[in-house]
Write a protein that holds these residues in place. Sequence first.
Motif, PDB file in Angstrom:
ATOM      1  N   GLY A 198      -6.912  33.585  38.604  1.00 18.47           N
ATOM      2  CA  GLY A 198      -6.158  34.738  38.137  1.00 18.47           C
ATOM      3  C   GLY A 198      -5.521  34.500  36.778  1.00 18.47           C
ATOM      4  O   GLY A 198      -5.591  33.402  36.209  1.00 18.47           O
ATOM      5  N   ASP A 199      -4.841  35.529  36.258  1.00 18.79           N
ATOM      6  CA  ASP A 199      -4.360  35.485  34.872  1.00 18.79           C
ATOM      7  C   ASP A 199      -3.046  34.750  34.676  1.00 18.79           C
ATOM      8  O   ASP A 199      -2.508  34.701  33.570  1.00 18.79           O
ATOM      9  N   GLY A 200      -2.489  34.158  35.737  1.00 18.36           N
ATOM     10  CA  GLY A 200      -1.250  33.393  35.611  1.00 18.36           C
ATOM     11  C   GLY A 200      -0.056  34.059  36.251  1.00 18.36           C
ATOM     12  O   GLY A 200       0.979  33.423  36.478  1.00 18.36           O
ATOM     13  N   GLY A 201      -0.170  35.368  36.550  1.00 20.03           N
ATOM     14  CA  GLY A 201       0.878  36.026  37.315  1.00 20.03           C
ATOM     15  C   GLY A 201       1.804  36.889  36.482  1.00 20.03           C
ATOM     16  O   GLY A 201       1.530  37.232  35.328  1.00 20.03           O
ATOM     17  N   GLY A 202       2.934  37.209  37.107  1.00 16.21           N
ATOM     18  CA  GLY A 202       3.846  38.171  36.510  1.00 16.21           C
ATOM     19  C   GLY A 202       3.228  39.551  36.578  1.00 16.21           C
ATOM     20  O   GLY A 202       2.686  39.960  37.603  1.00 16.21           O
ATOM     21  N   ALA A 203       3.293  40.272  35.490  1.00 19.47           N
ATOM     22  CA  ALA A 203       2.677  41.601  35.414  1.00 19.47           C
ATOM     23  C   ALA A 203       2.129  41.813  34.012  1.00 19.47           C
ATOM     24  O   ALA A 203       2.659  41.272  33.031  1.00 19.47           O
ATOM     25  N   ASN A 204       1.041  42.550  33.913  1.00 20.01           N
ATOM     26  CA  ASN A 204       0.486  43.015  32.640  1.00 20.01           C
ATOM     27  C   ASN A 204      -0.147  41.912  31.789  1.00 20.01           C
ATOM     28  O   ASN A 204      -0.564  42.170  30.655  1.00 20.01           O
ATOM     29  N   ASP A 205      -0.215  40.684  32.315  1.00 18.47           N
ATOM     30  CA  ASP A 205      -0.728  39.522  31.570  1.00 18.47           C
ATOM     31  C   ASP A 205       0.106  39.255  30.318  1.00 18.47           C
ATOM     32  O   ASP A 205      -0.413  38.961  29.235  1.00 18.47           O
TER      33      ASP A 205
END
Length: 459
Positions: A198-205
């Motif tokens: 995945g892109d690393g998390g959080g939101a919106n990259d």
Amino acid sequence: MKVNLPANASRATFKFLQPGVLVVLSVLLIQSCQKSISHDLRTLDMQLVAEDFVSPIQLVSSNASQRLYVVDQIGKIWTIDKDGYKNPTPFLDISSKIVSLNPDGDERGLLGLAFHKDFKTNGRFFIYYQLPPRAGGPVPGATWNNLSRVSEFNVIPDAIRADPNSEKVILEWDDPQGNHNGGSLAFGHDNYLYIAVGDGGGANDVGPGHFDDWYTPNAGGNAQNLEANFLGKILCIDIDVASPYGIPPANPFVGKPGLDEIWAFGFRNPYRMSFDMGESKELIAGDAGQSLWEEIDVVKKGGNYGWNVREGRHCFNAADNTKELAGCPDVDDRGKRLLNPVIELNNWKNPAGGKATTIIGGYVYRGEAIKEWQGKYIFGTFSQTATTPDGQLFIATPTNWDNTGSWEYKPISLASHTYDLGYFLRGFGQDEDGEVYITVSSNAGPQGNTGKVYKLVKN
């Protein structure tokens, strides 16, 4: 069965019919409805295989072993033999190694399992999981959330369990946030190991640990940055030619800008992926969306699947993820076309309406028990809202494999669960015969013992 007729039409039609004719028509209508119900609802169902799991997220079969392996997110792998017996001792238990999980909901843990093609003779298999974080962080003053690891293990000779002391670390990387870990491992028909990240998390990259990319309208962008890290990518490595691994010479970025391990990129959270065991041999991934769109992708060598330039087929707006941007490029900084998903679903938060919290990638059906499903792609959704155990199953007809068109799909209704599964759908599985399984639970997070494995069957 309710028949909706225009008010005037119902009177105009039926007032001329004799009572006897009405009776005959009523009987024929009822019989027709019963046949329809029998065909649509009473032939397909889910058959319990095993239960008493915490959070089962995947079922895997190994070559010629006649066993099924169930991955439980809390760090355990269980075996089910050909007679349906669940061994009370885990095949592997790494629960003491994984990061502490939030029982109300967590995307970390033991997420993936894949067996070497020669597992029956060499005992090699691979897992993907999250550990507590290492020291340091993505920026000064911030800490890492966890450490992702892909490891190799071996079985104990003459035993049906793994050697917990045989771990060999293959790959590791630091995750800035706790979500969007991807998680799937799968061996391709080329015998290379594919890893979904995945892109690393959080939101919106965006945010700490999300590196800048070429697309300036949306800040950040691990998924579009080919040189900074593995985040937002699907990797491809050779675990037979070197230690800990080698790079397949045909990987798309060998000798070019970009990390050699990358096979495809532009993903947000490719949680479940699988290879078609049939003639197409294609790699298909379900990529979880942000707030508007969920998607299924046919993954091609060097393909860019658009995140966070796009969400699904739509221009993504990192400043307000509930609204689309008016426009965005359809090629990347290398001049390569952004590839469209073959399936797109509305997210449950989409203002236009939707019932998918997260898409769950599945399998192309290659079994014999449900002949009308042959060659169809089975996938699903975790749930319809964040708190309701009402995941759904869908069936799609692959009509192209080049990402230029959309696959038609429709819901699957089961005899015992007409409108939804009555559970959170956590994952899928496929056995050596091509039959498809689902892994479910009544709890949204990794707690309790409501986890079950069902086989999709035709009565």
